[in-house]
Scaffold this active site. Structure first.
Site, PDB file in Angstrom:
ATOM      1  N   TYR A  83      20.912  28.662  67.230  1.00 31.99           N
ATOM      2  CA  TYR A  83      21.444  28.190  65.957  1.00 31.99           C
ATOM      3  C   TYR A  83      21.348  29.259  64.865  1.00 31.99           C
ATOM      4  O   TYR A  83      22.332  29.946  64.595  1.00 31.99           O
ATOM      5  CB  TYR A  83      20.758  26.892  65.518  1.00 31.99           C
TER       6      TYR A  83
ATOM      7  N   SER B 256      35.016  11.147  57.320  1.00 34.18           N
ATOM      8  CA  SER B 256      35.203   9.989  58.197  1.00 34.18           C
ATOM      9  C   SER B 256      34.057   9.672  59.154  1.00 34.18           C
ATOM     10  O   SER B 256      34.012   8.582  59.719  1.00 34.18           O
ATOM     11  CB  SER B 256      36.491  10.163  59.011  1.00 34.18           C
TER      12      SER B 256
ATOM     13  N   TYR C  60      27.611  12.788  58.194  1.00 32.80           N
ATOM     14  CA  TYR C  60      27.167  13.040  56.827  1.00 32.80           C
ATOM     15  C   TYR C  60      28.285  12.832  55.812  1.00 32.80           C
ATOM     16  O   TYR C  60      28.051  12.373  54.698  1.00 32.80           O
ATOM     17  CB  TYR C  60      26.619  14.463  56.707  1.00 32.80           C
TER      18      TYR C  60
ATOM     19  N   GLY D   2      36.104  16.084  54.803  1.00 25.84           N
ATOM     20  CA  GLY D   2      35.402  15.726  56.028  1.00 25.84           C
ATOM     21  C   GLY D   2      34.640  14.428  55.801  1.00 25.84           C
ATOM     22  O   GLY D   2      33.411  14.410  55.778  1.00 25.84           O
TER      23      GLY D   2
ATOM     24  N   LYS E 144      26.931  29.938  59.105  1.00 26.25           N
ATOM     25  CA  LYS E 144      26.207  29.244  58.039  1.00 26.25           C
ATOM     26  C   LYS E 144      25.707  30.241  56.986  1.00 26.25           C
ATOM     27  O   LYS E 144      25.658  29.920  55.798  1.00 26.25           O
ATOM     28  CB  LYS E 144      25.040  28.453  58.617  1.00 26.25           C
TER      29      LYS E 144
ATOM     30  N   VAL F  95      21.957  13.136  65.491  1.00 24.49           N
ATOM     31  CA  VAL F  95      22.997  12.998  66.509  1.00 24.49           C
ATOM     32  C   VAL F  95      24.331  12.866  65.783  1.00 24.49           C
ATOM     33  O   VAL F  95      24.590  11.882  65.084  1.00 24.49           O
ATOM     34  CB  VAL F  95      22.760  11.756  67.394  1.00 24.49           C
ATOM     35  N   THR F  96      25.163  13.865  65.928  1.00 28.76           N
ATOM     36  CA  THR F  96      26.521  13.843  65.392  1.00 28.76           C
ATOM     37  C   THR F  96      27.452  14.346  66.490  1.00 28.76           C
ATOM     38  O   THR F  96      27.004  14.893  67.510  1.00 28.76           O
ATOM     39  CB  THR F  96      26.665  14.752  64.160  1.00 28.76           C
TER      40      THR F  96
END
Length: 404
Positions: free
Chosen positions: A239, A55, A58, A53, A248, A278-279
Site C-alpha cells: 500500500y 454511491s 465512504y 463518488g 496517494k 471492507v469496500t
C-alpha cells in the site's frame, strides 16, 4: 425475481434493492442521532455539497451524513448501472435510488449525475446543475475509486496493485475459499506507476476544483476533502510503498496545491486518512482482506470498531467542522487514529505470524468481514425477506433512464 448473492472473486455480481434500501435507512438513522447531538454553535455547517463518488462506501456515508446530520443539499456524482433483463442494477444504483427517495420524503434536496466523473462532459453537466439549482457549493468531497481513466484524447490509463521495490511476498486471504495463501505481488514498471497516479492521484480532483472556480460555482471559504489511506507498516509494501501509495502521495500533494492556489478565495483542501474497511476497492488488494479481518477482531474486542457512517460522522463532528480543524503535522485529518493505536497494532502483529487456514475463524473476524462484504450489495441485512420476489427495476428520479 428472487435475488441471491453471486460472488466472483472479490466482487458480487448481483445486488438486492430492498437490502440496499435497508442499509441506507440504517445509516440515515445513525446520522439523525448525530444531528441531535450537534452543538447549536457548531463552527461550520455546510449547506450545499458536491460528493464525487457518492454511491457506495465512504462516499455514500458522506452524502448521508451531510444531508441528515447537517441538513445539506447534496449533488452526487456516480458511475452505476441500472437493471437490465435478468441482471440486477449495481448496489450503487439501488443505494442512490433509496437515498433520493428518503431525502425527498424528508424535504431534502438531492440530485445525482450518472457518468464518468473523469470526463469534461460530466463536470460540465454537474456544474450546470449546481448553478441552476444551488448557485454555488460550499463543500466538495472527492471519494472516487475507479480502475481506469479515459482522457479527452481517448488515452486510457489503468491502475495496478503492485509493489514498487522488490516483489512482495506475504500471507493473504483467498476470498474464494476462506483460506490463507501466499500472495506474490510483482514489481511495477515506471509506466504502471505513472498510470496508477493518473487514475488514483490528485489530478482529477484539482481539475474539478479548477472547473468549479472557473464557472463561479464554488463559494469562497469552501472546504474540499479527498479520502485516503496509509495503513500500518504491515501493509506498507503493497500500500504505502506500492503503486497505490505513490498515487496517494500525489493526492496528498494536490491538497497543498489546491489550498495554495486558491488561498485568496479561502478555499481549503484537506486529506482525510480513513480506517481500513471492507469496500469494493479494498477487497481487490492482496493482503488487505486478511489484515482487515484481524483488525476487526481486535477493534471489536476493544470497542473501537467503526464502519463508514461512524467514521465520516466523526470526521465532520470532531475533526473538520469545528472552530479549529483537528489535523496532524502534515495537515491530515486522521480517522485512522483508532486503527493505528499501538495496542491494536501490537495484537495484530502478534497474530499475523500465527494465523493459518485452520485457526482463521478463531484469530480473525472472518464472519465480520463477510457480513460487511454482503451488506455492500444489500444482502444479509436483518428485516429483509430474501425469499420474496422483488422487482429489480428501480428508477432514480433525478436521472434519465439511460443504460451505461
Amino acid at each position: 425475481m428472487i435475488i441471491e448473492p453471486k460472488v466472483r472473486g472479490f466482487i458480487c455480481t448481483t445486488a438486492h434493492p430492498t437490502g440496499c434500501r435497508v442499509n441506507v435507512a440504517n445509516q440515515i438513522a445513525y446520522a439523525k442521532v448525530q444531528q441531535k447531538k450537534l452543538s447549536s454553535h457548531s463552527a461550520i455547517s455546510p449547506k450545499k455539497a458536491l460528493i464525487i463518488g457518492s454511491s457506495t462506501g465512504y462516499g455514500l456515508a458522506t452524502r448521508i451524513s451531510l444531508a441528515y446530520t447537517y441538513q445539506a443539499s447534496t449533488i452526487g456524482v456516480m458511475y452505476e448501472k441500472e437493471a437490465s433483463g435478468n441482471r440486477t442494477a449495481t448496489a450503487g444504483w439501488y443505494n442512490t435510488a433509496a437515498f433520493e427517495s428518503f431525502a425527498a420524503n424528508d424535504g431534502l434536496y438531492a440530485q445525482t449525475i450518472n457518468g464518468d466523473a473523469f470526463s469534461r462532459e460530466i463536470k460540465d453537466e454537474t456544474i450546470a446543475k449546481i448553478k441552476r439549482d444551488l448557485g454555488k457549493v460550499d463543500m466538495v468531497i472527492y471519494s472516487l475509486a475507479a480502475p481506469r481513466r479515459t482522457m479527452a484524447d481517448g488515452t486510457v490509463f489503468s491502475s495496478v496493485l503492485k509493489a514498487t521495490t522488490d516483489t512482495f511476498v506475504s500471507k493473504s486471504l483467498d476470498l474464494r475459499h476462506n483460506t490463507i495463501e501466499e500472495a506474490s505481488i510483482p514489481t511495477a514498471t515506471e509506466e504502471e506507476i505513472e498510470s496508477t497516479i493518473k487514475v488514483m492521484g490528485g489530478e482529477d480532483w484539482a481539475e474539478w476544483i479548477d472547473a468549479l472556480v472557473a464557472a463561479d460555482a464554488i463559494e469562497g471559504n469552501a472546504i474540499t476533502v479527498a479520502y485516503s489511506y496509509i495503513g500500518p507498516e504491515l501493509t506498507y509494501p503493497i500500500y504505502k510503498e506500492g503503486t497505490i501509495g505513490h498515487a496517494k502521495e500525489h493526492l496528498h500533494k494536490t491538497a497543498n496545491l489546491i489550498t495554495k492556489e486558491y488561498q485568496q478565495r479561502g478555499i481549503h483542501a484537506y486529506i482525510s486518512v480513513n480506517k481500513a474497511l471492507v469496500t469494493q476497492a479494498s477487497a481487490a488488494i492482496p493482503v488487505v482482506p486478511l489484515y482487515i479481518s484481524l483488525l476487526y477482531k481486535v477493534q471489536k474486542e476493544l470497542g473501537t470498531h467503526e464502519g463508514c457512517i461512524e467514521q465520516i460522522n466523526r470526521m465532520f463532528t470532531e475533526k473538520l467542522l469545528i472552530e479549529k480543524p483537528d489535523v496532524d503535522k502534515n495537515g491530515y485529518l486522521r480517522l485512522d487514529d483508532y486503527e493505528l493505536d499501538s495496542k491494536v497494532q501490537e495484537q495484530i502483529n502478534a497474530t499475523w505470524d500465527k494465523v493459518t487456514t485452520d485457526n482463521l475463524k478463531d484469530l480473525a473476524d472472518i464472519d465480520g468481514y463477510w457480513d460487511d462484504f454482503y451488506t455492500m450489495f444489500g444482502f444479509k441485512l436483518s428485516g429483509v425477506n430474501y425469499t420474496e420476489e422483488v422487482d429489480t427495476a428501480m428508477s432514480i428520479p433525478s436521472i434519465s433512464s439511460t443504460s451505461l
